[in-house]
Structures are given as structure tokens and as C-alpha cells.
Design a protein around this motif. Structure first.
Motif, mmCIF file in Angstrom:
data_model
loop_
_atom_site.group_PDB
_atom_site.id
_atom_site.type_symbol
_atom_site.label_atom_id
_atom_site.label_comp_id
_atom_site.label_asym_id
_atom_site.label_seq_id
_atom_site.Cartn_x
_atom_site.Cartn_y
_atom_site.Cartn_z
ATOM 1 N N THR A 1 0.790 -1.233 0.000
ATOM 2 C CA THR A 1 0.000 0.000 0.000
ATOM 3 C C THR A 1 0.831 1.296 0.000
ATOM 4 O O THR A 1 0.296 2.350 -0.333
ATOM 5 C CB THR A 1 -0.946 0.037 1.226
ATOM 6 O OG1 THR A 1 -0.159 -0.133 2.414
ATOM 7 C CG2 THR A 1 -1.989 -1.057 1.155
ATOM 8 N N GLU A 2 2.113 1.213 0.405
ATOM 9 C CA GLU A 2 2.911 2.448 0.534
ATOM 10 C C GLU A 2 3.978 2.536 -0.557
ATOM 11 O O GLU A 2 4.918 1.745 -0.573
ATOM 12 C CB GLU A 2 3.577 2.505 1.920
ATOM 13 C CG GLU A 2 2.619 2.614 3.076
ATOM 14 C CD GLU A 2 1.882 3.948 3.115
ATOM 15 O OE1 GLU A 2 2.516 4.989 2.844
ATOM 16 O OE2 GLU A 2 0.684 3.947 3.425
ATOM 17 N N ARG A 3 3.823 3.530 -1.415
ATOM 18 C CA ARG A 3 4.769 3.710 -2.524
ATOM 19 C C ARG A 3 6.193 3.976 -2.001
ATOM 20 O O ARG A 3 7.162 3.431 -2.520
ATOM 21 C CB ARG A 3 4.303 4.867 -3.403
ATOM 22 C CG ARG A 3 5.048 5.027 -4.709
ATOM 23 C CD ARG A 3 4.495 6.201 -5.488
ATOM 24 N NE ARG A 3 4.203 7.326 -4.586
ATOM 25 C CZ ARG A 3 5.057 8.332 -4.317
ATOM 26 N NH1 ARG A 3 6.209 8.362 -4.906
ATOM 27 N NH2 ARG A 3 4.739 9.299 -3.484
ATOM 28 N N ASN A 4 6.312 4.804 -0.945
ATOM 29 C CA ASN A 4 7.642 5.119 -0.404
ATOM 30 C C ASN A 4 8.356 3.861 0.088
ATOM 31 O O ASN A 4 9.565 3.713 -0.084
ATOM 32 C CB ASN A 4 7.531 6.125 0.754
ATOM 33 C CG ASN A 4 7.181 7.507 0.251
ATOM 34 O OD1 ASN A 4 7.172 7.751 -0.957
ATOM 35 N ND2 ASN A 4 6.872 8.408 1.161
ATOM 36 N N ASN B 1 6.650 5.089 10.541
ATOM 37 C CA ASN B 1 6.008 6.265 9.949
ATOM 38 C C ASN B 1 4.612 5.903 9.424
ATOM 39 O O ASN B 1 3.637 6.628 9.648
ATOM 40 C CB ASN B 1 6.887 6.808 8.814
ATOM 41 C CG ASN B 1 6.283 8.018 8.140
ATOM 42 O OD1 ASN B 1 5.707 8.881 8.799
ATOM 43 N ND2 ASN B 1 6.393 8.098 6.826
ATOM 44 N N THR B 2 4.527 4.761 8.761
ATOM 45 C CA THR B 2 3.236 4.303 8.226
ATOM 46 C C THR B 2 2.260 4.024 9.369
ATOM 47 O O THR B 2 1.081 4.405 9.297
ATOM 48 C CB THR B 2 3.438 3.017 7.387
ATOM 49 O OG1 THR B 2 4.355 3.312 6.340
ATOM 50 C CG2 THR B 2 2.128 2.520 6.803
ATOM 51 N N ALA B 3 2.757 3.376 10.432
ATOM 52 C CA ALA B 3 1.900 3.080 11.593
ATOM 53 C C ALA B 3 1.355 4.378 12.182
ATOM 54 O O ALA B 3 0.154 4.486 12.486
ATOM 55 C CB ALA B 3 2.692 2.307 12.639
ATOM 56 N N LEU B 4 2.232 5.368 12.304
ATOM 57 C CA LEU B 4 1.810 6.650 12.870
ATOM 58 C C LEU B 4 0.770 7.332 11.982
ATOM 59 O O LEU B 4 -0.224 7.876 12.479
ATOM 60 C CB LEU B 4 3.031 7.549 13.057
ATOM 61 C CG LEU B 4 2.750 8.805 13.873
ATOM 62 C CD1 LEU B 4 3.808 8.985 14.932
ATOM 63 C CD2 LEU B 4 2.676 10.027 12.985
ATOM 64 N N GLU B 5 0.972 7.255 10.669
ATOM 65 C CA GLU B 5 -0.009 7.837 9.732
ATOM 66 C C GLU B 5 -1.378 7.176 9.915
ATOM 67 O O GLU B 5 -2.406 7.849 9.927
ATOM 68 C CB GLU B 5 0.463 7.658 8.289
ATOM 69 C CG GLU B 5 1.511 8.662 7.859
ATOM 70 C CD GLU B 5 1.996 8.445 6.423
ATOM 71 O OE1 GLU B 5 2.911 9.147 6.019
ATOM 72 O OE2 GLU B 5 1.451 7.557 5.732
ATOM 73 N N HIS B 6 -1.359 5.841 10.050
ATOM 74 C CA HIS B 6 -2.625 5.112 10.239
ATOM 75 C C HIS B 6 -3.313 5.543 11.532
ATOM 76 O O HIS B 6 -4.528 5.749 11.558
ATOM 77 C CB HIS B 6 -2.385 3.605 10.277
ATOM 78 C CG HIS B 6 -2.014 3.027 8.947
ATOM 79 N ND1 HIS B 6 -2.536 3.479 7.757
ATOM 80 C CD2 HIS B 6 -1.185 2.015 8.617
ATOM 81 C CE1 HIS B 6 -2.023 2.785 6.760
ATOM 82 N NE2 HIS B 6 -1.206 1.889 7.254
ATOM 83 N N VAL B 7 -2.524 5.655 12.598
ATOM 84 C CA VAL B 7 -3.114 6.030 13.892
ATOM 85 C C VAL B 7 -3.716 7.428 13.815
ATOM 86 O O VAL B 7 -4.838 7.658 14.276
ATOM 87 C CB VAL B 7 -2.059 5.942 15.028
ATOM 88 C CG1 VAL B 7 -2.618 6.505 16.328
ATOM 89 C CG2 VAL B 7 -1.622 4.500 15.237
#
Ligand SMILES: Nc1ncnc2c1ncn2[C@@H]1O[C@H](COP(=O)(O)OP(=O)(O)OP(=O)(O)O)[C@@H](O)[C@H]1O
Length: 130
Positions: A31-34, A76-82
Motif C-alpha cells: 500500500t505504501e509507494r515510499n 512512519n506508516t503506523a503513525l499515519e494510520h493512527v
């Protein structure tokens, strides 16, 4: 599924935790391009390292950089989701949290590139002038 269930053996719990972690990595990759870009760059670095014969110390540094970069991108992805879970409205604190996490990834990425160039330039100049 309750990880705290006393009926479940320690090993089974450990195995389940491993499965959850792996599914987090796979989901982030899909799901994450980066994250996909970081994985691609990591694979290229490993291939280049193989061909230019990194020293043992250089491999340790490169593996630390790759592992750290991927782990940081996952956090970083986890934080974005939260943050997205907490609010879908525009909130200055949500922006501050996401931007700080993105900043952490950016700092690590810049330093990784600089260290990568230092290590590679060593090998390239050696190959050119030998
Ligand atoms: N709820 C929010 N309130 C305020 N600003 C937000 C909010 N959600 C995201 N932003 C800001 O919008 C920009 C884009 O955020 P977004 O969540 O799309 O992540 P991104 O930086 O595009 O990362 P990725 O591509 O990995 O998802 C960032 O500057 C972020 O701080």
C-alpha cells in the motif's frame, strides 16, 4: 484472536506475533509507494555491494542503514494510520505528528545516502585507479 490466552503456548504466541509482524510488512509494501521505493533501493544496494565486494564492516553499516530505513518507514506508516484513525478532519496536531514522523524518515534517508556515497566512492575510485 487473543494473544494473552493462557492456553496458547509461548512458542505459538511467538509464532503468531511473527505472523502479525510479517503481515504488517507485506501490507505496508502493498500500500505504501515510499516503502516500495526503499525496498527497491535496498535491493539495488545489496546487488551493487555484491559486485564491488563490500568489506565485512561496510556490509554491517549497509545492513544497519537498510534495516533502520525500512523499520523507520514502517513506524512512519503506523503513525499515519493512527493519526488517520483518530481524525479525518484537518488538525494542526495531526499535521505536526505526521510531518515530524516524515521528517525522521527524511533525516535517516539523507544520512543513508551520504554514507552510501562515501562507501561506494571508495570502491569506484579503487576500481578506476587500480
Ligand atoms: N488530519 C490532518 N490534519 C492536518 N494535516 C494533515 C492531516 N492528514 C495529513 N495531513 C498533512 O497532509 C500532508 C499529506 O499527508 P498524507 O497523510 O497524505 O501523508 P503523505 O505525506 O502523503 O505520506 P504517504 O504518501 O506515505 O501517505 C502532510 O503534510 C500531512 O501532515
Amino acid at each position: 484472536m487473543d494473544l494473552k490466552d493462557p492456553q496458547i503456548s509461548e512458542w505459538k504466541r511467538f509464532y503468531r506475533s511473527f505472523c502479525f509482524a510479517w503481515s504488517g510488512i507485506i501490507h505496508t509494501f502493498k500500500t505504501e509507494r515510499n516503502f516500495q521505493i526503499h525496498v527497491f533501493i535496498s535491493i539495488v544496494t545489496l546487488i551493487v555491494g555484491y559486485f564491488v565486494h563490500f568489506t565485512k564492516f561496510e556490509w554491517i553499516v549497509i545492513l544497519f542503514l537498510i534495516g533502520g530505513m525500512l523499520a523507520l518507514e514502517l513506524i512512519n506508516t503506523a503513525l499515519e494510520h493512527v493519526v488517520d484513525l483518530i481524525t479525518s478532519e484537518f488538525k494542526p496536531l495531526a499535521k505536526a505528528a505526521k510531518d515530524a514522523a516524515a521528517g525522521a524518515v527524511f533525516v535517516y534517508a539523507i544520512l543513508s545516502v551520504i554514507i552510501g556515497i562515501i562507501i561506494l566512492s571508495n570502491h569506484i575510485s579503487f576500481e578506476l585507479f587500480k
